[in-house]
Design an enzyme around this catalytic site. Sequence first.
Site, PDB file in Angstrom:
ATOM      1  N   SER A  87     -29.786  44.650 -51.379  1.00  0.00           N
ATOM      2  CA  SER A  87     -30.205  44.717 -50.199  1.00  0.00           C
ATOM      3  C   SER A  87     -30.147  46.125 -49.984  1.00  0.00           C
ATOM      4  O   SER A  87     -28.956  46.113 -49.571  1.00  0.00           O
ATOM      5  CB  SER A  87     -30.085  43.946 -49.578  1.00  0.00           C
ATOM      6  N   TYR A 132     -26.049  36.807 -44.412  1.00  0.00           N
ATOM      7  CA  TYR A 132     -26.687  37.245 -45.722  1.00  0.00           C
ATOM      8  C   TYR A 132     -25.926  38.767 -46.225  1.00  0.00           C
ATOM      9  O   TYR A 132     -26.095  39.425 -47.150  1.00  0.00           O
ATOM     10  CB  TYR A 132     -27.768  37.433 -44.978  1.00  0.00           C
TER      11      TYR A 132
END
Length: 256
Positions: A140, A153
């Site tokens: 990501s 995250y």
Amino acid sequence: MRGLTGKKAIVTGGAQGIGRAIANRLVSEGVAVTIADIHEDFGRSAAKELEADGGAVCFVHTDVADEASVENATAVTADRFGGIDLLVNCAAIFIMRGIEATVNEWRRIMDVNIMGQALCVKHVVPYMPARGGSIVNIASISGHIAQPGYLTYNATKAAVANMTRCMALDLATLGIRVNAVNPGTVWNANNERYHREELGLDRAQADRHPEIGGRHMLHRTADPEEIASAVAFLLSEEASYITGENLMVDGGYTAM
């Protein structure tokens, strides 16, 4: 994409969202696909729909944080399709916490987002051919930037980015390429639900919002299929000289 037809793949997290788009794309390229996902209803439904369209697809209930479950998914795939050529590590959970995160929250997100990808690679590689195997990890942009309240995250996705480089180095002698795709904001069902329920925004409004679409050079969010196209490219022979790469598929977000 050159070199995909006839290959056999596992797509973790392939029941929904980006993973489902990847499974759809690979099936359209003539790849036999195992959808390995913890969500049984969505997984079986996805496999049934793709089979109805003529694809060679199976679903295996899989918890990527459980090594025995991963071993089972790889063994079932190899038995069903006669081997494994491709792996897409897409399964992930989204625990968005800052320094207040609990030990259990840290352990859970690391078990799935980091250990899950490592376990899948560990157990897929023995089934891969001597040369020509290809792995794509879904990382990501969050692994490359700082975002408020996203410590848990972002830390896991940063780990995936560098884990990809290390895997590529270790597996190069086996002729197995390992790359990562790093998406920007993707308009999938979960994001749509969040933007509608929490922010009161539809997609057009989200794309115009300076902190959502406006963060990207292209001033919009991505379709899951756009991420799937990048994954298919990296898996294919079109990318035969690419390994250890973290490909940004982010509409220019990280270049700004």
